[in-house]
Design a protein around this motif. Structure first.
Motif, PDB file in Angstrom:
ATOM      1  N   ALA A 133      84.039  47.092  66.905  1.00 54.97           N
ATOM      2  CA  ALA A 133      83.014  47.827  66.176  1.00 54.97           C
ATOM      3  C   ALA A 133      81.625  47.263  66.449  1.00 54.97           C
ATOM      4  CB  ALA A 133      83.320  47.792  64.674  1.00 54.97           C
ATOM      5  N   ASP A 134      81.500  45.948  66.572  1.00 55.27           N
ATOM      6  CA  ASP A 134      80.185  45.347  66.829  1.00 55.27           C
ATOM      7  C   ASP A 134      79.645  45.765  68.198  1.00 55.27           C
ATOM      8  OD1 ASP A 134      80.204  44.123  64.390  1.00 55.27           O
ATOM      9  OD2 ASP A 134      80.776  42.138  65.148  1.00 55.27           O
TER      10      ASP A 134
ATOM     11  N   THR B  84      82.628  54.298  64.228  1.00 53.87           N
ATOM     12  CA  THR B  84      82.554  52.836  64.192  1.00 53.87           C
ATOM     13  C   THR B  84      82.868  52.302  62.796  1.00 53.87           C
ATOM     14  OG1 THR B  84      80.891  52.871  65.957  1.00 53.87           O
ATOM     15  CG2 THR B  84      81.071  50.864  64.672  1.00 53.87           C
ATOM     16  N   ASP B  85      82.334  52.951  61.778  1.00 54.81           N
ATOM     17  CA  ASP B  85      82.608  52.514  60.403  1.00 54.81           C
ATOM     18  C   ASP B  85      84.088  52.672  60.070  1.00 54.81           C
ATOM     19  OD1 ASP B  85      79.947  51.934  60.100  1.00 54.81           O
ATOM     20  OD2 ASP B  85      79.467  53.762  58.969  1.00 54.81           O
TER      21      ASP B  85
ATOM     22  N   ARG C 130      85.931  49.848  61.718  1.00 51.09           N
ATOM     23  CA  ARG C 130      85.672  48.565  61.063  1.00 51.09           C
ATOM     24  C   ARG C 130      86.538  48.408  59.805  1.00 51.09           C
ATOM     25  NH1 ARG C 130      80.518  48.673  61.676  1.00 51.09           N
ATOM     26  NH2 ARG C 130      80.255  47.032  63.217  1.00 51.09           N
TER      27      ARG C 130
ATOM     28  N   ASN D 258      89.022  47.291  63.267  1.00 54.48           N
ATOM     29  CA  ASN D 258      87.861  46.846  64.042  1.00 54.48           C
ATOM     30  C   ASN D 258      87.951  47.175  65.522  1.00 54.48           C
ATOM     31  OD1 ASN D 258      85.282  45.656  63.669  1.00 54.48           O
ATOM     32  ND2 ASN D 258      85.967  43.874  64.849  1.00 54.48           N
TER      33      ASN D 258
END
Length: 441
Positions: free
Chosen positions: A53-54, A299-300, A303, A307
Motif C-alpha cells: 500500500a505504501d 490502496t485503502d 491496507r 497491505n
C-alpha cells in the motif's frame, strides 16, 4: 502470499542503464521517458504486479505531482504514468527510488516479470519465493542489464494463465518441481522448484549470447536454428524434457470474491482450511485507467486487509485477504460504486483499448471513447480497440481485434497466430457497436 519487493534502501541511481543496445530498444522506463502527445510517459516495472500500500501511495504521489494524476495499468501488470511535464527531470525517479520501486538503475527496464495473480489464494501454490529470488537474480546479473524492455519472464502457478501470455522464459509449478519453458517451445524442462529462478536467469543469459549476432530482442525473434541452440544450452542444467504445449488462451481472474484455501506464503496443502469465505477480491479496471480517487480507494482497502495489491496482466487488481463474507461483499459494493468492475456480468468485462487519440500521435481515432460508446452485453470473447496497426497492449490467445484504418474500423477474430477474414465498418457508430457485439458473441 506473493512477496513484494524488499523494503531495503534502493541502490544509488545513475543516469541510465548499461545496455549496449540502447539505440534500438525504445521501451520506456522510469529513467528513460517516452514522448507522447499528452506529455512524457514513464513505465514503472512492478515485478509480479505486487505492490504494498505504501508503494501504491508513492506511485499516486508521482502521478499527481508530475503527471495527469491518473494511473494506467499495462498488459504486463506494470504502471504507466502519463502527462509528465517535460521539465520534471529526475524528480519521478527520485521519489520512486526512495519508495523502493527502483532498486537497480541498470536493470529497471529488464525487471519484466508477470505472475499468476491468484497464486496461493484459491488452492494453487504460491510463487512468492520464485518472484523475490528471480527479481534479485536479474538485478544482480551484469548480463541481464542488456535484456530489452520487451523481454518477459512469467511465473505460473500451474493453472496456465500467464503461461499463455507468450513470455520468453516461463516457470510453471507442477507438484514439488517446476517446468521451464523457453519461448513458445512445446518441450519444457523439469527442474527442482528451488532451482527454478536460477534456471530462468540462465535461460535469459543464454538468449543474450545467442542474440548477439541476430539483433533479436525476444526469443521468438531468433532464427529457428539459433532458438534451438538456446534450448539445447539449457538442457545440461535441467532435467529431462517433457512435452507440454503452451496454453492458447490467457484467462483473467473473474471479477468478484476469490474463494479457496489461503496460502500465506508457503505451499497450499490438500487439507488446508480457512474460516474466511473469501481469500481475496478481484477487480477489473475499465480500460486500465484509474483516477486518483479510485486508486486511493483500492490502496485503502488493501491496507485494511493485508497491505498488498496485485496488478494483473489483464489490467485488473487482486487484493488478497482473507475477508469475512460481509467484508468482501462490502468492499466490492464500495468499489463498484466507484466505477470499477466487481462482477463478471459487467458490460466492461473483457473490453480493452490502447491510449488512442489524443494521447498518441499515431492513433487515427479516440478509440477509448469509441469502446465506451460500443459497450453492451458481456461477450464470450474479449475485445481490444487499437488506434493504429501497431495494436499496442493487445491481448493474447483468442480475442476480437478492432483496428482503426483510413478506410474505417476493421474487426477480426484472432485465434493465436490465426486471423479470420475481417469486416470493415465505415463511419457508422451503431453498426460498429452491433458488429463488435456479434463478433464477441
Amino acid at each position: 502470499m506473493l512477496a513484494a519487493m524488499p523494503d531495503s534502501a534502493p541502490s544509488p541511481l545513475s543516469t541510465g542503464d548499461t545496455s549496449p543496445r540502447d539505440g534500438g530498444d525504445a521501451c520506456p522506463g522510469t529513467l528513460r521517458l517516452h514522448r507522447a502527445d499528452d506529455g512524457a510517459l514513464a513505465r514503472v516495472r512492478i515485478p509480479g504486479g505486487v505492490l504494498s500500500a505504501d508503494r501504491a501511495d508513492a506511485l499516486l504521489a508521482v502521478a499527481g505531482r508530475f503527471g495527469d494524476g491518473e494511473l494506467h495499468l499495462t498488459s504486463r501488470g506494470n504502471v504507466q504514468l502519463r502527462g509528465l511535464d517535460a521539465e520534471c527531470g529526475g524528480g519521478p525517479a527520485e521519489l520512486l527510488g526512495a519508495a523502493g520501486l527502483l532498486p537497480s538503475a541498470a536493470h529497471e527496464r529488464a525487471r519484466n516479470i508477470v505472475a499468476s495473480p491468484l497464486a496461493g489464494l484459491d488452492g494453487s501454490p504460491s510463487v512468492s519465493g520464485w518472484l523475490s529470488e528471480l527479481d534479485g537474480l536479474v538485478c544482480g546479473s551484469a548480463a541481464a542489464a542488456s535484456l530489452s524492455g520487451r523481454f518477459l519472464f512469467a511465473l505460473d502457478d500451474g493453472r496456465g494463465d500467464v503461461d499463455a501470455l507468450g513470455a520468453d522464459v516461463t516457470l510453471i509449478a507442477e507438484g514439488g518441481d517446476c517446468l521451464l519453458r523457453v519461448g513458445a517451445e512445446d518441450e519444457v524442462f523439469r527442474v527442482p522448484a528451488e532451482e527454478g529462478p536460477r534456471a530462468a536467469l540462465l535461460a535469459a543469459e543464454a538468449f543474450l549470447r545467442a542474440a548477439r549476432d541476430s539483433g533479436a530482442w525476444r526469443v521468438k525473434d531468433l532464427p529457428d536454428d539459433v532458438r534451438a541452440e538456446v534450448v539445447r544450452a539449457i538442457g545440461p542444467a535441467a532435467g529431462p524434457a517433457v512435452h507440454r504445449p503452451r496454453p492458447r488462451t490467457a484467462k483473467a481472474p473473474e471479477p468478484g470474491p476469490v474463494t479457496g484455501p489461503y496460502d500465506n506464503g508457503g505451499t497450499t496443502t490438500a487439507n488446508a482450511t480457512t474460516t474466511a469465505t473469501a481469500t481475496a477480491i478481484s477487480i477489473g479496471v475499465p480500460l486500465g485507467q484509474l483516477s486518483a480517487t479510485q486508486w486511493r480507494l483500492l490502496t485503502d482497502t488493501a491496507r485494511r486487509y493485508g497491505n498488498e495489491l496485485r496488478l494483473t496482466p489483464w489490467r485488473g487488481i487482486v487484493i488478497p485477504g482473507p475477508f469475512a463474507h460481509d467484508e468482501a461483499a462490502e468492499a466490492l459494493r464500495t468499489l463498484d460504486a466507484a466505477g470499477l468492475i466487481t462482477a463478471p456480468d459487467s458490460p466492461w468485462t473483457g473490453v480493452g483499448a490502447c491510449i488512442g487519440h489524443p494521447g498518441c500521435a499515431k492513433s487515427l481515432s479516440d478509440v477509448r471513447a469509441e469502446a465506451g460508446a460500443a459497450v453492451g452485453p458481456v461477450g464470450r470473447l474479449p475485445v481490444y480497440w487499437s488506434g493504429c496497426e501497431r495494436r499496442c497492449g493487445h491481448p493474447h490467445g483468442e480475442w476480437i481485434d478492432v483496428v482503426v484504418t483510413p478506410d474505417g474500423h476493421r474487426i477480426s477474430h484472432v485465434r493465436g497466430e490465426r486471423r479470420d477474414p475481417p469486416a470493415t465498418v465505415r463511419n457508422a457508430p451503431a453498426a460498429l457497436a452491433a458488429t463488435v457485439a456479434a463478433a464477441r458473441a
